[in-house]
Design an enzyme around this catalytic site. Structure first.
Site, mmCIF file in Angstrom:
data_model
loop_
_atom_site.group_PDB
_atom_site.id
_atom_site.type_symbol
_atom_site.label_atom_id
_atom_site.label_comp_id
_atom_site.label_asym_id
_atom_site.label_seq_id
_atom_site.Cartn_x
_atom_site.Cartn_y
_atom_site.Cartn_z
ATOM 1 N N TYR A 11 0.799 -1.219 0.000
ATOM 2 C CA TYR A 11 0.000 0.000 0.000
ATOM 3 C C TYR A 11 0.837 1.278 0.000
ATOM 4 O O TYR A 11 0.306 2.370 -0.128
ATOM 5 C CB TYR A 11 -0.910 0.032 1.229
ATOM 6 C CG TYR A 11 -2.313 -0.398 0.931
ATOM 7 C CD1 TYR A 11 -3.320 0.542 0.766
ATOM 8 C CD2 TYR A 11 -2.626 -1.728 0.803
ATOM 9 C CE1 TYR A 11 -4.603 0.159 0.485
ATOM 10 C CE2 TYR A 11 -3.907 -2.126 0.521
ATOM 11 C CZ TYR A 11 -4.902 -1.179 0.359
ATOM 12 O OH TYR A 11 -6.173 -1.556 0.079
ATOM 13 N N LYS A 26 1.104 -13.932 6.006
ATOM 14 C CA LYS A 26 1.349 -14.923 4.953
ATOM 15 C C LYS A 26 2.853 -15.211 4.951
ATOM 16 O O LYS A 26 3.516 -15.229 3.919
ATOM 17 C CB LYS A 26 0.844 -14.306 3.629
ATOM 18 C CG LYS A 26 0.741 -15.208 2.479
ATOM 19 C CD LYS A 26 -0.501 -16.071 2.467
ATOM 20 C CE LYS A 26 -0.426 -17.007 1.279
ATOM 21 N NZ LYS A 26 -0.965 -18.330 1.477
ATOM 22 N N ASP A 75 -4.753 -17.044 4.330
ATOM 23 C CA ASP A 75 -5.773 -17.764 3.550
ATOM 24 C C ASP A 75 -6.587 -18.681 4.461
ATOM 25 O O ASP A 75 -7.812 -18.786 4.331
ATOM 26 C CB ASP A 75 -5.179 -18.525 2.362
ATOM 27 C CG ASP A 75 -3.888 -19.238 2.683
ATOM 28 O OD1 ASP A 75 -3.247 -18.879 3.687
ATOM 29 O OD2 ASP A 75 -3.516 -20.154 1.953
ATOM 30 N N ASP A 120 -7.114 -5.246 4.627
ATOM 31 C CA ASP A 120 -8.101 -4.695 3.703
ATOM 32 C C ASP A 120 -9.093 -5.790 3.310
ATOM 33 O O ASP A 120 -10.315 -5.619 3.399
ATOM 34 C CB ASP A 120 -7.342 -4.191 2.463
ATOM 35 C CG ASP A 120 -8.201 -3.314 1.591
ATOM 36 O OD1 ASP A 120 -9.290 -2.910 2.041
ATOM 37 O OD2 ASP A 120 -7.791 -3.016 0.454
#
Ligand code: NAI
Length: 399
Positions: A136, A206, A269, A293
């Site tokens: 971002y 992640k 995930d 987000d």
């Protein structure tokens, strides 16, 4: 907090003015009912967005930033994204310029709202999303631009990078994730956990794939947690390995009964599955910018509340904070009196909690809950109430 604090407000574009007028009336009435005139808000209008461009000639005037810095708090409606040049997004510019590093999004269910899941009432989580780093940051270069060519050339020739599959046409972006950025976000979530007596904090990342950026986040977040009264998943797994699962569960239960926070981590995930399968297991979540987000919106959708979820952008070190409706300007319904003001109203609830005016926050939340339960719903929630009818019902339930 003073008895007559000045709070800056940005009405916003599109439906902004329609929802703001009603939200402000509800805020003032709840403050008045709570304090009988002893405390009140001095509202200071500041400019940003498309309306600011037409009124004062700039999307984000310096006076707006100065006023928020001076007074500390602001609440805003949605802002249109400038077309062509200038800012990528005024929201992102506001967060970056005021260094509002924690995006806080509470998500819980309100009876009366349609949800796509079987037990939406199991969802009650607050997400702390890192707000200043990650992909971002906006450091990216267009395919075949001079900058992309130079950067790819440098990676290949100086750092022996051979993994860019199609170097000639790759656009390229940078993902900075730092120890400082992670630790201040983790600290904000841990402080919140302590203040709100939360039992569990989950770091979502992640790091299995992005070992240094997201893996770094995991590492620094746990490092921060070790300064707090916590029982970590690492301790749990060690006991499980040495003494079995029953002993590990017992140790966890004992730690939680002593007021310790259980701190664990989940791969992003898997976490997106968990919020559908086992939402009641989770409470507080701290995560990186992009994961945050996706997770905030996916989670809000499970309670049918994507259009009514509130948000806050906070720098806990300076105290500066902007509370905001999380939806956009809804140009398709702007001016029709059909907009749902709930997201802005609940952002106000967060603001009053942050100010320590908890009684005001509870009154508003309760009145909104009663309104939704009574079946008075705006069009986006499947009802026929106008913005005015819906807001007047909320105001009538305030007591
Ligand atoms: P949007 O959220 O404005 O609209 C998506 C759909 O949701 C539309 O059908 C709209 O009518 C409906 N909707 C949104 N808020 C609603 C409300 N309070 N009550 C009833 N219905 C509502 O998203 P869109 O169309 O992608 O974006 C429009 C503009 O808003 C763009 O310029 C975008 O950049 C900006 N935007 C600003 C945000 C902010 O300031 N925080 C967030 C998202 C978008």
């Amino acid at each position: 907090m003073q008895n007559q604090p000045t709070i800056c407000y940005i009405e916003g574009d599109g439906i902004g003015a329609e929802i703001f007028r009603h939200a402000q009336e509800i805020f003032d009435k709840a403050v008045n009912l709570s304090f009988g005139g002893e405390k009140s808000i001095h509202w200071k209008k500041v400019h940003a967005g498309e309306k600011a461009l037409s009124e004062v000639g700039e999307y984000l005037p310096q006076e707006t930033l100065d006023a928020i810095k001076e007074h500390g708090l602001a609440i805003k409606g949605p802002l249109g994204t400038p077309v062509g040049g200038g800012f990528r997004s005024i929201n992102v510019a506001l967060r970056q310029q005021l260094d509002l590093y924690a995006c806080v999004r509470p998500v819980s269910y309100f009876e009366g709202i349609d949800s796509p899941v079987k037990r939406p009432e199991d969802v009650d989580m607050t997400i702390f999303r890192e707000n200043t780093e990650d992909v971002y940051s906006g450091i990216e270069f267009e395919s075949q631009s001079e900058e992309a060519k130079q950067l790819i050339g440098y990676l290949e020739s100086s750092l022996n990078v051979t993994k860019i599959r199609f170097p000639k046409t790759s656009a390229i972006g940078i993902k900075p994730v730092s120890a400082e950025g992670t630790k201040r976000l983790a600290k904000a979530a841990l402080d919140y956990a302590v203040a709100q007596n939360k039992k569990r904090l989950t770091f979502v990342h992640k790091g299995n794939i992005m070992k240094f950026t997201e893996g770094g986040f995991r590492h620094w977040a746990y490092e921060t947690a070790n300064d707090y009264p916590v029982f970590t998943q690492l301790e749990y797994l060690q006991i499980k390995q040495e003494a079995g699962i029953e002993a590990a569960n017992k140790a966890k239960e004992e730690a939680q009964s002593q007021g310790k926070i259980y701190v664990d981590d989940v791969i992003a995930d898997n976490f997106l599955q968990q919020i559908l399968l086992n939402p009641s297991h989770y409470d507080l979540v701290a995560t990186l910018n992009l994961n945050g987000d996706y997770i905030s919106d996916a989670l809000a959708a499970t309670v049918g509340g994507i259009g009514i979820s509130p948000g806050a952008n906070i720098n806990y070190e300076t105290g500066h904070a902007i509370f905001e409706a999380t939806h956009g300007t809804a140009p398709d319904i702007a001016g029709l009196g059909l907009a749902n003001p709930s997201s802005l109203i609940l952002s106000g609830v967060m603001m009053f909690e942050y100010m320590g005016w908890g009684e005001v926050a509870s009154k508003i939340k309760e009145a909104l809950g009663k309104t939704l339960k009574s079946g008075c719903l705006t069009k986006d929630l499947g009802g026929t109430a106008t913005t005015s009818e819906f807001s007047e019902r909320i105001a009538s339930y305030l007591n």
